[in-house]
Design a protein around this motif. Structure first.
Motif, PDB file in Angstrom:
ATOM      1  N   LEU A 142      -3.150  36.945-137.734  1.00 23.23           N
ATOM      2  CA  LEU A 142      -3.621  35.471-138.060  1.00 23.23           C
ATOM      3  C   LEU A 142      -4.926  35.915-138.499  1.00 23.23           C
ATOM      4  CD1 LEU A 142      -2.777  33.122-135.075  1.00 23.23           C
ATOM      5  CD2 LEU A 142      -2.099  33.089-137.250  1.00 23.23           C
ATOM      6  N   LYS A 143      -5.790  36.997-138.164  1.00 26.74           N
ATOM      7  CA  LYS A 143      -6.992  37.466-138.843  1.00 26.74           C
ATOM      8  C   LYS A 143      -6.535  37.481-140.160  1.00 26.74           C
ATOM      9  CE  LYS A 143     -11.345  38.232-137.761  1.00 26.74           C
ATOM     10  NZ  LYS A 143     -12.265  37.288-137.180  1.00 26.74           N
TER      11      LYS A 143
ATOM     12  N   THR B 119      -0.210  32.509-150.749  1.00 23.06           N
ATOM     13  CA  THR B 119       1.015  33.083-150.510  1.00 23.06           C
ATOM     14  C   THR B 119       1.149  33.881-149.253  1.00 23.06           C
ATOM     15  OG1 THR B 119       1.587  32.889-152.837  1.00 23.06           O
ATOM     16  CG2 THR B 119       3.023  34.264-151.552  1.00 23.06           C
ATOM     17  N   VAL B 120       0.016  34.765-149.234  1.00 25.43           N
ATOM     18  CA  VAL B 120       0.052  35.784-148.158  1.00 25.43           C
ATOM     19  C   VAL B 120      -0.126  35.246-146.859  1.00 25.43           C
ATOM     20  CG1 VAL B 120      -1.255  37.814-147.540  1.00 25.43           C
ATOM     21  CG2 VAL B 120      -0.738  37.331-149.686  1.00 25.43           C
ATOM     22  N   ALA B 121      -1.287  34.154-146.970  1.00 26.81           N
ATOM     23  CA  ALA B 121      -1.460  33.422-145.789  1.00 26.81           C
ATOM     24  C   ALA B 121      -0.398  32.716-144.943  1.00 26.81           C
ATOM     25  CB  ALA B 121      -2.772  32.398-146.075  1.00 26.81           C
ATOM     26  N   TYR B 122       0.402  31.995-145.821  1.00 25.46           N
ATOM     27  CA  TYR B 122       1.394  31.357-145.280  1.00 25.46           C
ATOM     28  C   TYR B 122       2.560  32.309-144.792  1.00 25.46           C
ATOM     29  CZ  TYR B 122       0.146  26.511-146.472  1.00 25.46           C
ATOM     30  OH  TYR B 122      -0.187  25.284-146.476  1.00 25.46           O
ATOM     31  N   ALA B 123       2.743  33.524-145.430  1.00 25.41           N
ATOM     32  CA  ALA B 123       3.848  34.332-144.883  1.00 25.41           C
ATOM     33  C   ALA B 123       3.176  35.148-143.374  1.00 25.41           C
ATOM     34  CB  ALA B 123       3.791  35.486-145.925  1.00 25.41           C
ATOM     35  N   LEU B 124       1.911  35.295-143.383  1.00 23.83           N
ATOM     36  CA  LEU B 124       1.398  35.944-142.423  1.00 23.83           C
ATOM     37  C   LEU B 124       1.330  35.008-141.125  1.00 23.83           C
ATOM     38  CD1 LEU B 124      -1.294  38.106-143.745  1.00 23.83           C
ATOM     39  CD2 LEU B 124       0.575  38.981-142.529  1.00 23.83           C
ATOM     40  N   ILE B 125       1.359  33.691-141.192  1.00 22.69           N
ATOM     41  CA  ILE B 125       1.248  32.819-140.138  1.00 22.69           C
ATOM     42  C   ILE B 125       2.292  32.459-139.524  1.00 22.69           C
ATOM     43  CG2 ILE B 125      -1.016  31.589-140.698  1.00 22.69           C
ATOM     44  CD1 ILE B 125       0.367  29.385-141.433  1.00 22.69           C
ATOM     45  N   ARG B 126       3.558  32.853-140.099  1.00 18.34           N
ATOM     46  CA  ARG B 126       5.071  32.576-139.820  1.00 18.34           C
ATOM     47  C   ARG B 126       5.147  33.443-138.370  1.00 18.34           C
ATOM     48  NH1 ARG B 126      10.008  31.178-142.416  1.00 18.34           N
ATOM     49  NH2 ARG B 126      11.767  32.080-141.242  1.00 18.34           N
ATOM     50  N   LYS B 127       4.895  34.678-138.664  1.00 19.09           N
ATOM     51  CA  LYS B 127       5.383  35.418-137.086  1.00 19.09           C
ATOM     52  C   LYS B 127       4.815  34.667-135.933  1.00 19.09           C
ATOM     53  CE  LYS B 127       6.278  40.502-135.226  1.00 19.09           C
ATOM     54  NZ  LYS B 127       5.870  41.350-135.647  1.00 19.09           N
TER      55      LYS B 127
END
Length: 269
Positions: A88-89, A101-109
């Protein structure tokens, strides 16, 4: 704070998310929560580990199965919180850099997977037994019905009563909703999506890659409107679980709530 490319209209919400994440980070760096990563085992002189015997095997051998399981669960919780903070950071930093695109991919996990593990540890009694004994145990595999039941059960752990389990399900997991996190993060991760009729990539397109300024504006709007709620929920779930497990003075918990309320008040939330 340097907001880089983040428009002013989203900066207040970004600060809100950043603060809520910093409260989660305290579970990793504040000595009040040392019990998540350090355990003290009291044994008598007649019960010593054998040479090269693993500590967990030793605890099972001397009949300390409950302590064995508690230590494992605490370390899982600690590791999951680290994972959540890392992802999230970086997601928040990516948002400031206009890398949606990166932000959305990262909040998934953190929300699609890590959250399920925390809920299972805090709210069910069979997680650790399955984790210990089932070689092919999938810690995040759960039916929609059981997940909804778990999320509804989690409402009892919340102090923010306006947050409902069904809302968290729809925000994150509901594949029938076009704007659920699981669907939008699929589009962030995959150039083309074809399985869900509500999220078809469409002709002459690649997901997120050809985003216009208007598209990015909508992605920011969605990100901060949902992430604020999800981070409040995540904070309260972790607080419930950690303070239930560890012997921590209730003043520490009250101080967290007061600090959160003070931040909300000073920043007009």
């Amino acid at each position: 704070m340097n907001f880089i490319f983040l428009p002013e209209k989203f900066q207040k919400q970004h600060n809100f998310c950043d603060f809520l994440l910093s409260q989660i980070e305290t579970f990793l760096i504040d000595d009040n929560y040392i019990g998540l990563k350090v355990s003290v085992v009291n044994i008598n002189g007649n019960e010593l580990p054998n040479e090269n015997e693993h500590s967990f095997d030793f605890l099972n051998r001397i009949g300390q199965r409950t302590l064995h399981d508690d230590i494992i669960e605490n370390h899982i919780i600690y590791g999951i919180i680290i994972d959540i903070c890392y992802f999230l950071k970086t997601a928040l930093n990516s948002s400031k850099e206009k890398r949606l695109t990166v932000a959305y991919a990262l909040i998934r996990k953190p929300f699609v997977y890590d959250l399920i593990i925390l809920l299972r540890i805090f709210l069910t009694s069979d997680f650790i037994d399955d984790f210990n004994k089932q070689e092919k145990y999938n810690s995040t595999s759960i039916s929609n019905e059981d997940l909804l039941e778990l999320l509804e059960l989690s409402e009892k752990a919340l102090i923010t009563k306006s947050i409902k389990g069904v809302d968290i399900y729809n925000f994150v997991f509901n594949q029938e909703l076009k704007d659920s996190l699981i669907n939008l993060s699929n589009k962030a991760l995959h150039p083309s999506t074809t399985r869900n009729k509500d999220n078809l990539t469409g002709l002459q397109n690649l997901n997120f890659i050809f985003s216009t300024d208007e598209d990015i504006e909508e992605q920011w709007k969605y990100l901060y409107s949902r992430l604020t709620v999800l981070l409040i929920y995540l904070n309260e779930i972790i607080e419930f679980g950690v303070f239930s497990r560890l012997d921590i003075n209730s003043k520490i918990y009250n101080d967290r709530l007061e600090k959160r309320a003070d931040f909300f008040s000073k920043n007009g939330y």
